[in-house]
Design a protein around this motif. Structure first.
Motif, short mmCIF file in Angstrom:
data_model
loop_
_atom_site.label_atom_id
_atom_site.label_comp_id
_atom_site.label_asym_id
_atom_site.label_seq_id
_atom_site.Cartn_x
_atom_site.Cartn_y
_atom_site.Cartn_z
N MET A 221 0.84 -1.20 0.00
CA MET A 221 0.00 0.00 0.00
C MET A 221 0.88 1.25 0.00
O MET A 221 1.93 1.25 0.61
CB MET A 221 -0.88 0.01 1.27
N ARG A 222 0.44 2.30 -0.73
CA ARG A 222 1.20 3.56 -0.72
C ARG A 222 1.39 4.04 0.71
O ARG A 222 0.48 3.93 1.53
CB ARG A 222 0.44 4.67 -1.46
N GLU A 223 2.55 4.62 0.96
CA GLU A 223 2.85 5.09 2.32
C GLU A 223 1.80 6.08 2.82
O GLU A 223 1.32 6.00 3.95
CB GLU A 223 4.23 5.73 2.33
N SER A 224 1.41 7.02 1.93
CA SER A 224 0.44 8.04 2.38
C SER A 224 -0.92 7.42 2.68
O SER A 224 -1.61 7.84 3.60
CB SER A 224 0.32 9.16 1.35
N LEU A 225 -1.32 6.41 1.90
CA LEU A 225 -2.61 5.76 2.18
C LEU A 225 -2.59 5.10 3.55
O LEU A 225 -3.55 5.18 4.32
CB LEU A 225 -2.90 4.68 1.12
N LEU B 238 -4.81 8.95 -9.63
CA LEU B 238 -3.56 9.68 -9.41
C LEU B 238 -2.36 9.00 -10.06
O LEU B 238 -2.32 7.77 -10.17
CB LEU B 238 -3.30 9.86 -7.91
N THR B 239 -1.42 9.82 -10.47
CA THR B 239 -0.21 9.30 -11.12
C THR B 239 0.87 9.00 -10.07
O THR B 239 0.74 9.39 -8.90
CB THR B 239 0.37 10.35 -12.09
N GLU B 240 1.92 8.39 -10.54
CA GLU B 240 3.06 8.08 -9.68
C GLU B 240 3.64 9.37 -9.06
O GLU B 240 3.95 9.41 -7.87
CB GLU B 240 4.13 7.35 -10.50
N GLU B 241 3.70 10.44 -9.89
CA GLU B 241 4.24 11.72 -9.39
C GLU B 241 3.32 12.29 -8.32
O GLU B 241 3.78 12.86 -7.32
CB GLU B 241 4.39 12.76 -10.53
N ASP B 242 2.01 12.18 -8.56
CA ASP B 242 1.05 12.68 -7.56
C ASP B 242 1.27 11.98 -6.22
O ASP B 242 1.34 12.61 -5.16
CB ASP B 242 -0.40 12.39 -8.00
N ILE C 107 2.17 13.36 -2.48
CA ILE C 107 1.31 13.12 -1.32
C ILE C 107 2.07 12.36 -0.23
O ILE C 107 1.95 12.67 0.97
CB ILE C 107 0.02 12.36 -1.75
N ASP C 108 2.86 11.39 -0.65
CA ASP C 108 3.67 10.64 0.32
C ASP C 108 4.56 11.59 1.11
O ASP C 108 4.66 11.50 2.33
CB ASP C 108 4.56 9.60 -0.38
N THR C 109 5.22 12.49 0.39
CA THR C 109 6.13 13.43 1.06
C THR C 109 5.36 14.30 2.06
O THR C 109 5.81 14.51 3.18
CB THR C 109 6.83 14.34 0.02
#
Ligand SMILES: [Fe+2]
Ligand SMILES: [Fe+2]
Length: 190
Positions: free
Chosen positions: A1-5, A143-147, A151-153
């Motif tokens: 899972m994405r870090e931000s999620l 959302l794209t990889e850059e997005d 968001i993660d940052t």
């Protein structure tokens, strides 16, 4: 899972626990009893700091902004959630005023305050359900990889004056204090 999620879901879980704990404490009171008011002050301060200062601005500035750019179909739900973010301080102020009234009135103020706290729990729960059930799935599709990197940052809180390590440490320690101070059996032990 994405870090931000993962971080967003964790933050939602923490908020829900605290709001739900307040509701349970109030439900457990018997007629004639009053709660530990200064503990409830801490609970409301935590909710205020966490939502209005910390969590909602990150959603508005990063998650919602980027999703709006990528998916026009998400506009309606984003507007609804932004409106709820704006309403959040007003709703919380009503709960704080209600707590002050309860404190002044004593035990006969319990029912009125219990109803206010239950309304607030419903409001927050619905908001979290809309984010987790509607917005996060839309974001995962659009959302794209850059997005996501952006968001993660943001949610990782590096090098940001508001959301940076200091802010994060402060909210974390507030959360731990609430959980540790909670009367048995309402603490979470984490
Ligand atoms: Fe939100
Ligand atoms: Fe949220």
């Amino acid at each position: 899972m994405r870090e931000s999620l993962h971080i967003i879901k964790q933050e939602h879980r923490n908020l829900f626990r605290v709001v739900n704990m307040m509701d349970q404490i109030l439900r457990s009171l018997k007629p004639g009893e009053t709660p530990d008011f200064s503990f409830l002050d801490d609970v409301l301060d935590y909710i205020e700091t966490f939502t209005d200062v910390y969590h909602h601005p990150k959603e508005d500035l990063f998650l919602f902004r980027l999703l709006r750019q990528r998916d026009a179909g998400a506009e309606a739900i984003i507007e609804e959630l932004e409106e709820e973010h704006q309403r959040c301080p007003v709703s919380l102020k009503a709960v704080k005023d209600g707590l002050a009234a309860f404190r002044a009135q004593g035990p006969e103020g319990l029912e009125t305050f219990r109803a206010l706290a239950a309304d607030y729990l419903r409001f927050q729960t619905k908001h979290l359900q809309k984010e987790e059930g509607i917005v996060l799935p839309l974001a995962m599709r659009a959302l794209t990889e850059e997005d996501w990197a952006e968001i993660d940052t943001a949610f990782r809180d590096n090098a940001d004056p508001v959301f940076g390590p200091q802010g994060r440490a402060e909210t974390r320690s507030l959360y731990s204090r609430i959980v540790n101070e909670a009367p048995a059996p309402f603490g979470f032990g984490d």
